[in-house]
Structures are given as C-alpha cells and as structure tokens.
Design a protein around this motif. Structure first.
Motif, PDB file in Angstrom:
ATOM      1  N   GLY A  89      32.884  -8.858 -12.990  1.00 32.56           N
ATOM      2  CA  GLY A  89      33.773  -7.705 -13.056  1.00 32.56           C
ATOM      3  C   GLY A  89      33.156  -6.528 -13.769  1.00 32.56           C
ATOM      4  O   GLY A  89      33.263  -5.377 -13.327  1.00 32.56           O
ATOM      5  N   SER A  90      32.477  -6.791 -14.881  1.00 31.43           N
ATOM      6  CA  SER A  90      31.849  -5.695 -15.622  1.00 31.43           C
ATOM      7  C   SER A  90      30.712  -5.074 -14.827  1.00 31.43           C
ATOM      8  O   SER A  90      30.545  -3.850 -14.798  1.00 31.43           O
ATOM      9  N   GLN A  91      29.923  -5.895 -14.130  1.00 31.43           N
ATOM     10  CA  GLN A  91      28.831  -5.362 -13.313  1.00 31.43           C
ATOM     11  C   GLN A  91      29.359  -4.524 -12.151  1.00 31.43           C
ATOM     12  O   GLN A  91      28.696  -3.582 -11.706  1.00 31.43           O
ATOM     13  N   ALA A  92      30.563  -4.861 -11.682  1.00 33.02           N
ATOM     14  CA  ALA A  92      31.162  -4.104 -10.578  1.00 33.02           C
ATOM     15  C   ALA A  92      31.861  -2.835 -11.054  1.00 33.02           C
ATOM     16  O   ALA A  92      32.389  -2.084 -10.234  1.00 33.02           O
ATOM     17  N   GLY A  93      31.872  -2.605 -12.366  1.00 33.17           N
ATOM     18  CA  GLY A  93      32.392  -1.346 -12.893  1.00 33.17           C
ATOM     19  C   GLY A  93      33.848  -1.358 -13.311  1.00 33.17           C
ATOM     20  O   GLY A  93      34.465  -0.299 -13.438  1.00 33.17           O
ATOM     21  N   PRO A 111      32.347   1.541  -9.113  1.00 29.09           N
ATOM     22  CA  PRO A 111      31.571   0.484  -8.455  1.00 29.09           C
ATOM     23  C   PRO A 111      30.179   0.927  -7.998  1.00 29.09           C
ATOM     24  O   PRO A 111      29.798   0.755  -6.837  1.00 29.09           O
ATOM     25  N   LYS A 112      29.396   1.500  -8.905  1.00 31.01           N
ATOM     26  CA  LYS A 112      28.077   2.034  -8.549  1.00 31.01           C
ATOM     27  C   LYS A 112      27.165   0.943  -7.980  1.00 31.01           C
ATOM     28  O   LYS A 112      26.532   1.135  -6.939  1.00 31.01           O
ATOM     29  N   ARG A 113      27.109  -0.201  -8.634  1.00 31.42           N
ATOM     30  CA  ARG A 113      26.195  -1.247  -8.176  1.00 31.42           C
ATOM     31  C   ARG A 113      26.666  -1.861  -6.855  1.00 31.42           C
ATOM     32  O   ARG A 113      25.848  -2.274  -6.025  1.00 31.42           O
ATOM     33  N   VAL A 114      27.970  -1.921  -6.659  1.00 31.34           N
ATOM     34  CA  VAL A 114      28.503  -2.421  -5.383  1.00 31.34           C
ATOM     35  C   VAL A 114      28.099  -1.479  -4.256  1.00 31.34           C
ATOM     36  O   VAL A 114      27.653  -1.915  -3.181  1.00 31.34           O
ATOM     37  N   THR A 115      28.214  -0.175  -4.493  1.00 32.00           N
ATOM     38  CA  THR A 115      27.823   0.822  -3.491  1.00 32.00           C
ATOM     39  C   THR A 115      26.339   0.714  -3.167  1.00 32.00           C
ATOM     40  O   THR A 115      25.938   0.782  -1.991  1.00 32.00           O
ATOM     41  N   GLU A 116      25.518   0.528  -4.184  1.00 26.52           N
ATOM     42  CA  GLU A 116      24.072   0.394  -3.966  1.00 26.52           C
ATOM     43  C   GLU A 116      23.759  -0.840  -3.126  1.00 26.52           C
ATOM     44  O   GLU A 116      22.874  -0.805  -2.255  1.00 26.52           O
ATOM     45  N   GLY A 160      22.352  -2.597   2.796  1.00 24.35           N
ATOM     46  CA  GLY A 160      22.666  -3.458   3.931  1.00 24.35           C
ATOM     47  C   GLY A 160      23.071  -4.860   3.553  1.00 24.35           C
ATOM     48  O   GLY A 160      22.998  -5.786   4.366  1.00 24.35           O
ATOM     49  N   ARG A 161      23.553  -5.044   2.321  1.00 16.48           N
ATOM     50  CA  ARG A 161      23.907  -6.362   1.842  1.00 16.48           C
ATOM     51  C   ARG A 161      25.428  -6.482   1.676  1.00 16.48           C
ATOM     52  O   ARG A 161      26.147  -5.494   1.720  1.00 16.48           O
ATOM     53  N   VAL A 162      25.895  -7.704   1.488  1.00 13.07           N
ATOM     54  CA  VAL A 162      27.301  -7.966   1.169  1.00 13.07           C
ATOM     55  C   VAL A 162      27.415  -8.085  -0.347  1.00 13.07           C
ATOM     56  O   VAL A 162      26.657  -8.829  -0.975  1.00 13.07           O
ATOM     57  N   ALA A 163      28.356  -7.356  -0.921  1.00 17.81           N
ATOM     58  CA  ALA A 163      28.613  -7.460  -2.357  1.00 17.81           C
ATOM     59  C   ALA A 163      29.715  -8.486  -2.576  1.00 17.81           C
ATOM     60  O   ALA A 163      30.764  -8.430  -1.933  1.00 17.81           O
ATOM     61  N   VAL A 164      29.472  -9.429  -3.475  1.00 12.15           N
ATOM     62  CA  VAL A 164      30.435 -10.484  -3.787  1.00 12.15           C
ATOM     63  C   VAL A 164      30.860 -10.308  -5.246  1.00 12.15           C
ATOM     64  O   VAL A 164      30.053 -10.485  -6.158  1.00 12.15           O
ATOM     65  N   VAL A 165      32.109  -9.935  -5.442  1.00 10.14           N
ATOM     66  CA  VAL A 165      32.593  -9.530  -6.764  1.00 10.14           C
ATOM     67  C   VAL A 165      33.549 -10.584  -7.314  1.00 10.14           C
ATOM     68  O   VAL A 165      34.428 -11.082  -6.599  1.00 10.14           O
ATOM     69  N   ALA A 166      33.398 -10.901  -8.583  1.00 10.40           N
ATOM     70  CA  ALA A 166      34.289 -11.842  -9.251  1.00 10.40           C
ATOM     71  C   ALA A 166      35.658 -11.206  -9.468  1.00 10.40           C
ATOM     72  O   ALA A 166      35.764 -10.103  -9.998  1.00 10.40           O
ATOM     73  N   GLY A 167      36.698 -11.900  -9.048  1.00  6.83           N
ATOM     74  CA  GLY A 167      38.045 -11.362  -9.189  1.00  6.83           C
ATOM     75  C   GLY A 167      38.618 -11.548 -10.575  1.00  6.83           C
ATOM     76  O   GLY A 167      38.130 -12.356 -11.378  1.00  6.83           O
TER      77      GLY A 167
END
Length: 408
Positions: A97-101, A118-123, A128-135
């Motif tokens: 969660g913290s890495q996802a902003g 969500p800067k790192r998610v956008t990057e 061209g990758r899938v971002a998998v974020v902890a809920g």
C-alpha cells in the motif's frame, strides 16, 4: 486502451489453483486490449487466522503491531499473484500500500485514506506490465503501516481507480452481483443488472455485505463506475453508476423498490425512565460517540410525568459494551435502567423510485401485519424504509416483502 482496476477478495484467491485462474483471466483481459491493475486481499481466511493468533499471544495487542501483522497477509498474496502471472507470460510488479502511494491517518485497525499518489503503479503500466497492489493498507502520516479495516480492499481498489483515472473498477467476489435480496433467504431473488450509487449505499448501510460501504461512498464521490461480479463464473455482474450522469438512461422509469435487505447484526438498547428535558439525549449520545459506538436507529417515546424511554440500535457485538457505558451514566444523566435485546433484526426496503410513489410504507406495514409480524422501530430516508422486527421473523418478512413489491 481501457484501464481497469480489478479487485479480488480472499475467497477468489484462496488457493494456488484459484490464483492461476485469476492469472489466466488477467491474460485474457490483456489480450483484448485492456490495461489491468490488480488489488489483492489476503488469501482465504488468513486475516482471521492472524487475528486469532495475535489474541492467543496477547489479550490486548497494540494497534501498531496488529496492523503490521494483518497486512502481512496481503503482502504474501501479491507476491504469489505476480508469480502466477509470470508463469502465464504476463509481466507484473507487486506493490504494498505504501509503495502504491496510499497515505492514511494515524488510526490503527481502521485507518482512513488521506491521499493516493500512484506514481510507481503508473510507471509499471507505462512499462507494459500489470501492477499488483496489496489491498486494505497504507502508510500513516507518522510513517507507520496501517490497515484500512474490513472491506478495505474494496476501498483500495476504488481509490486507486480514481487516482489512475481508470475507466472502471471491477470488484470480483464469490457472488455474481448485487441481488434484490439475499438469495439464501429468498430463492426467488434476482441479480440486478445496474443500480445507482445512492441505492447501493443504502443497501450496504442496512446490511448488504458486498461491496464494502466505504468503497461505494468513495466511488459515488469521485464518479468511479463499479462492476460487482463473480470470480468463479466470470459472468457479467451488476453495474453501479451515477444515476444523474445519464448512464442509466435506458430505464425510463425506476422501479419503486430495488431491493429488500435483511440484517441480523443489530441489537436494541433501551434507556428506561430518562428525564424528559433538553440536553439529556445529547449527553447520552455524545458519551457513546466518544467511545466510538456506532448508533443507528433512534426512537424516543412521548414523555409521561417528565420521564421517557429512548431506544436505539447498535452492532450486536457492541451490545454488552454499550450497556456497561449506559449503566455508568444512570446517576449522572438520570434514568432508571439500560436494557439490551439481541433478539432483533432489521428489514429494509431500498429504491430510488420510492421518492415519487406514495403508499410504499403502507404496503410494507400491511404486508408485515398480514404475516403477524410486529414492528418495534421504524426509520426512513427518501429512498429507504427500515423496520426492526424479532430476529425469528426477519426471513419471513424478507420473503413476503420481496413478493409484495414484485421482485420475485
């Protein structure tokens, strides 16, 4: 390319086989041209197991350490999900969660989101990758790991969809959508193709378990279209949209009642012999608010000889605590006693069409009377009517009302 945030709950990814099925689904979605961000809950009942383990070790575990413990379940799940995606040829990155902003307040066990960047998610998406974020997690303003509480993964997904400007947020669960009532209670319940945010907010507030009410509130505030659907059948589910945006223009007239919501999670508290004078109710409910008690329906009877009774409902798990708090106010506030009744339930009608149709309340009360069901409390909003009845009667009330309003 459409950008879709997809949230998968614990039962949807409860095993390695389920994770592989989700990975295959993501691969299929990408093959049709969608950009995908996943929000993942802990696997199966892992959150409950961690909480149980903590209580076996400590009678009163510290909130900070509980958040550190509980959020480990989601961190484990996102790593495994990325492995499943890699195995089907989909490049993916996992983010806490913290890495996802996600920045939250400092409340542990039930933190509120303050901002999402969500800067790192956008990057990751741009690569061209899938971002998998902890809920259900983030980092607080004092730099501690925080847990958003039950249903927090739904809220994470909706907030992330808003932060990314996603085209839709899909909430995958173990049911195929939102139904006119609980199918386990009423076999003739129907899946709703679409409904408005206000209706779903009322339904979740009154006891509809999915999706989480907080997530619907965020979606309504920021206009994020929701699609509640099954992770097991992959069939189209229920679209939840802004009814003022014209997205539901195909419906020339709203049905009077959209759904019937039974709820057995409430208890009734009655303060007997309360002094009937200004300020007494304020003292009672301020004390309860300061103790973080969530009070719902409130009824005050007509005063007699300068005394009255006040009844209100609270979550059943809080009933003993609330009674103890109220008993502590007997002398200072001035009333005879505090009684609790856990054998009650609530049944609610919800529907935007109710606002323009007279006689809905009359039909509801007549239907319950025909079933010989006594009404103990009543509350209303422009699109909802709720009645408190005996818990033993709530299923019968639900089925009868479902038929009476033409929802079978």
């Amino acid at each position: 390319m459409p950008l879709v945030v997809q949230k998968f709950g614990g039962t949807s990814i409860a095993s390695a086989a389920r994770m592989r099925e989700v990975a295959d689904h993501v691969k299929h979605c990408r093959s049709r041209g969608d950009e995908i961000v996943l929000v993942i809950s802990a696997m199966g009942s892992e959150t409950d197991e961690l909480i149980t383990l903590a209580t076996q070790i400590s009678e009163e575990p510290a909130g900070r350490e509980m958040d550190m413990l509980i959020t480990a379940g989601e961190r484990k799940a996102i790593a495994l999900m990325c492995m499943a995606l890699h195995d089907v040829g989909v490049l993916a990155d996992s983010f806490t969660g913290s890495q996802a902003g996600f920045v939250t307040d400092t409340n542990h066990r039930n933190a509120k989101i303050l901002s999402v960047t969500p800067k790192r998610v956008t990057e990751s998406l741009e690569a061209g990758r899938v971002a998998v974020v902890a809920g259900a997690q983030g980092v607080s303003t004092d730099n501690n790991v925080t847990f958003l509480g039950r249903g927090g993964s739904d809220t994470t997904a909706v907030a992330l969809a808003h932060g990314l400007g996603a085209d839709a947020c899909e909430l995958y669960t173990d049911v195929s959508g939102v139904f006119t009532t609980d199918p386990r209670v009423c076999p003739s319940a129907r899946k709703l193709a679409r409904l408005g945010f206000d209706e779903l907010l009322e339904m979740t507030a009154m006891g509809c378990p999915k999706p989480a009410a907080r997530s619907v509130e965020v979606a309504r505030t920021y206009g994020v279209p929701l699609h509640v659907r099954s992770a097991f059948t992959w069939e189209p589910g229920t679209w939840v949209v802004d009814t003022e945006s014209g997205m539901d223009a195909r419906e020339m007239e709203k049905p009077i009642v959209t759904g019937i919501v039974p709820d057995t999670s409430q208890a009734k508290v009655t303060l007997v012999g309360v002094r009937d004078e200004p300020g007494i109710a304020a003292k009672v409910f301020r004390t309860l608010a300061d103790a973080a008690v969530n009070v719902d329906m409130i009824v005050q009877n007509v005063g007699d000889h300068d005394r009255t009774d006040i009844s209100f409902t609270v979550p059943a798990e809080s009933a003993d605590e609330v009674r103890a708090i109220c008993e502590g106010m007997v002398d200072t506030v001035g009333f005879a006693s505090a009684n609790t009744d856990a054998g009650i339930a609530r049944v609610s009608l919800v529907g935007a069409g109710m606002a323009s149709h007279p006689g809905v309340a009359a039909t509801m009360f007549e239907t319950l009377a025909a079933q010989n069901i006594n009404i103990e409390m009543i509350s209303t909003s422009p699109i909802r009517i709720s009645c408190v009845v005996a818990e033993a009667d709530v299923d019968r009330a639900t089925v009868a009302l479902h038929t009476a309003f033409g929802l079978d």
